[in-house]
Design a protein around this motif. Structure first.
Motif, mmCIF file in Angstrom:
data_model
loop_
_atom_site.group_PDB
_atom_site.id
_atom_site.type_symbol
_atom_site.label_atom_id
_atom_site.label_comp_id
_atom_site.label_asym_id
_atom_site.label_seq_id
_atom_site.Cartn_x
_atom_site.Cartn_y
_atom_site.Cartn_z
ATOM 1 N N THR A 4 0.761 -1.210 0.073
ATOM 2 C CA THR A 4 0.032 -0.051 0.051
ATOM 3 C C THR A 4 0.797 1.273 -0.065
ATOM 4 O O THR A 4 0.555 2.345 -0.940
ATOM 5 C CB THR A 4 -1.030 -0.011 1.342
ATOM 6 N N ILE A 5 1.852 1.187 0.910
ATOM 7 C CA ILE A 5 2.805 2.199 1.126
ATOM 8 C C ILE A 5 3.502 2.540 -0.396
ATOM 9 O O ILE A 5 3.709 3.661 -1.062
ATOM 10 C CB ILE A 5 3.572 2.265 1.889
ATOM 11 N N LEU A 7 2.420 1.440 -3.201
ATOM 12 C CA LEU A 7 1.491 2.045 -4.277
ATOM 13 C C LEU A 7 1.253 3.505 -4.272
ATOM 14 O O LEU A 7 1.234 4.342 -5.098
ATOM 15 C CB LEU A 7 0.229 1.350 -4.304
ATOM 16 N N VAL A 8 1.255 4.129 -3.144
ATOM 17 C CA VAL A 8 1.070 5.500 -2.762
ATOM 18 C C VAL A 8 2.239 6.293 -3.370
ATOM 19 O O VAL A 8 2.046 7.219 -4.099
ATOM 20 C CB VAL A 8 0.801 5.829 -1.582
ATOM 21 N N VAL A 9 3.507 5.665 -3.282
ATOM 22 C CA VAL A 9 4.483 6.159 -3.744
ATOM 23 C C VAL A 9 4.544 6.328 -5.158
ATOM 24 O O VAL A 9 5.113 7.375 -5.794
ATOM 25 C CB VAL A 9 6.046 5.695 -3.173
ATOM 26 N N VAL A 11 2.082 6.376 -7.118
ATOM 27 C CA VAL A 11 0.963 7.227 -7.835
ATOM 28 C C VAL A 11 1.462 8.642 -7.756
ATOM 29 O O VAL A 11 1.456 9.339 -8.802
ATOM 30 C CB VAL A 11 -0.066 6.941 -7.010
ATOM 31 N N LEU A 12 2.215 8.849 -6.438
ATOM 32 C CA LEU A 12 2.650 10.221 -6.363
ATOM 33 C C LEU A 12 3.873 10.515 -7.223
ATOM 34 O O LEU A 12 3.851 11.783 -7.974
ATOM 35 C CB LEU A 12 3.240 10.524 -4.765
ATOM 36 N N TRP A 42 9.211 -3.230 -7.055
ATOM 37 C CA TRP A 42 7.885 -3.451 -6.713
ATOM 38 C C TRP A 42 7.597 -4.769 -7.254
ATOM 39 O O TRP A 42 7.122 -5.764 -6.664
ATOM 40 C CB TRP A 42 6.766 -2.555 -7.030
#
Length: 51
Positions: A4-5, A7-9, A11-12, A42
């Motif tokens: 999750t972390i 994936l957020v990185v 997207v940012l 990843w």
């Protein structure tokens, strides 16, 4: 949790790599190279966890 972390990185980083600023044309391949490296890490983590 780690995925999750990550994936957020990702997207940012994708939003940060968009050439919407006048000075972003001077960045060259650095943003897309960073995104590619993060995606590769990843993918390796995902494959190793499945094995």
């Amino acid at each position: 949790m780690l995925y999750t972390i990550l994936l957020v990185v990702i997207v940012l980083a994708l939003f940060g790599a968009l050439p919407i600023h006048s000075f972003s044309s001077q960045w060259g391949y650095m943003p897309s190279g960073l995104i590619g490296t993060i995606l590769l890490v990843w993918l390796v983590l995902f494959v190793l966890r499945q094995a």
